[in-house]
Design a protein around this motif. Sequence first.
Motif, PDB file in Angstrom:
ATOM      1  N   ALA A  36     -10.743   7.343 -10.349  1.00  0.00           N
ATOM      2  CA  ALA A  36     -10.354   6.342 -11.357  1.00  0.00           C
ATOM      3  C   ALA A  36     -10.693   4.935 -10.861  1.00  0.00           C
ATOM      4  O   ALA A  36     -11.168   4.103 -11.640  1.00  0.00           O
ATOM      5  N   PHE A  37     -10.497   4.663  -9.575  1.00  0.00           N
ATOM      6  CA  PHE A  37     -10.894   3.368  -9.016  1.00  0.00           C
ATOM      7  C   PHE A  37     -12.413   3.218  -9.062  1.00  0.00           C
ATOM      8  O   PHE A  37     -12.936   2.164  -9.395  1.00  0.00           O
ATOM      9  N   ARG A  38     -13.117   4.297  -8.735  1.00  0.00           N
ATOM     10  CA  ARG A  38     -14.579   4.249  -8.712  1.00  0.00           C
ATOM     11  C   ARG A  38     -15.160   3.982 -10.097  1.00  0.00           C
ATOM     12  O   ARG A  38     -16.096   3.207 -10.249  1.00  0.00           O
ATOM     13  N   SER A  39     -14.595   4.611 -11.105  1.00  0.00           N
ATOM     14  CA  SER A  39     -15.125   4.468 -12.471  1.00  0.00           C
ATOM     15  C   SER A  39     -14.690   3.165 -13.142  1.00  0.00           C
ATOM     16  O   SER A  39     -15.254   2.780 -14.154  1.00  0.00           O
ATOM     17  N   GLY A  40     -13.663   2.534 -12.596  1.00  0.00           N
ATOM     18  CA  GLY A  40     -13.128   1.333 -13.224  1.00  0.00           C
ATOM     19  C   GLY A  40     -11.984   1.627 -14.172  1.00  0.00           C
ATOM     20  O   GLY A  40     -11.382   0.716 -14.735  1.00  0.00           O
ATOM     21  N   ALA A  91       0.841  -1.200   0.000  1.00  0.00           N
ATOM     22  CA  ALA A  91       0.000   0.000   0.000  1.00  0.00           C
ATOM     23  C   ALA A  91       0.877   1.252   0.000  1.00  0.00           C
ATOM     24  O   ALA A  91       1.874   1.319   0.702  1.00  0.00           O
ATOM     25  N   PRO A  92       0.483   2.261  -0.765  1.00  0.00           N
ATOM     26  CA  PRO A  92       1.271   3.501  -0.768  1.00  0.00           C
ATOM     27  C   PRO A  92       0.973   4.367   0.462  1.00  0.00           C
ATOM     28  O   PRO A  92      -0.107   4.306   1.032  1.00  0.00           O
ATOM     29  N   HIS A  93       1.952   5.165   0.839  1.00  0.00           N
ATOM     30  CA  HIS A  93       1.744   6.189   1.863  1.00  0.00           C
ATOM     31  C   HIS A  93       0.885   7.282   1.242  1.00  0.00           C
ATOM     32  O   HIS A  93       1.078   7.654   0.075  1.00  0.00           O
ATOM     33  N   ARG A 145      -9.167   2.622 -13.318  1.00  0.00           N
ATOM     34  CA  ARG A 145      -8.030   2.016 -12.638  1.00  0.00           C
ATOM     35  C   ARG A 145      -8.556   0.833 -11.842  1.00  0.00           C
ATOM     36  O   ARG A 145      -9.598   0.945 -11.179  1.00  0.00           O
ATOM     37  N   GLN A 146      -7.882  -0.280 -11.908  1.00  0.00           N
ATOM     38  CA  GLN A 146      -8.351  -1.505 -11.259  1.00  0.00           C
ATOM     39  C   GLN A 146      -7.416  -1.938 -10.126  1.00  0.00           C
ATOM     40  O   GLN A 146      -6.208  -1.913 -10.276  1.00  0.00           O
ATOM     41  N   HIS A 147      -8.021  -2.306  -9.018  1.00  0.00           N
ATOM     42  CA  HIS A 147      -7.308  -2.917  -7.900  1.00  0.00           C
ATOM     43  C   HIS A 147      -8.366  -3.673  -7.103  1.00  0.00           C
ATOM     44  O   HIS A 147      -9.447  -3.129  -6.833  1.00  0.00           O
TER      45      HIS A 147
END
Length: 110
Positions: A68-72, A51-53, A74-76
């Motif tokens: 970006a994570f919410r929209s998809g 995990a990043p700081h 960016r994926q994780h």
Amino acid sequence: MPRPRLSLVLLLATCLVPVCAQAADPANGRKLARQCQTCHGLDGIARIPIAPHLAGESQIYLERQLKAFRSGERQHEMMTVVAKDLTDQQISDVAAWYASIKISVTLPDE
């Protein structure tokens, strides 16, 4: 450029800037960050190696990544699940919390 024309240009330019519905609230962001603390720490210092700081990161950067994570875009595995139900206001608040944390570094002696 004559003053009246400059004033008009400045007025038009401010109309083109998007206005946020509400300012970010770091205190609310701190409450929201409780769900982040297992990996990123409430203080923004990551608790796990992958995990990043987040402490002291730019609010704009943090907002962009969460959206970006919410929209998809960016994926994780974990972050996509965490971000999917956050509102824009919640994203701004948690980003403001982590951005407000002051960090300092001490360089080692050479």
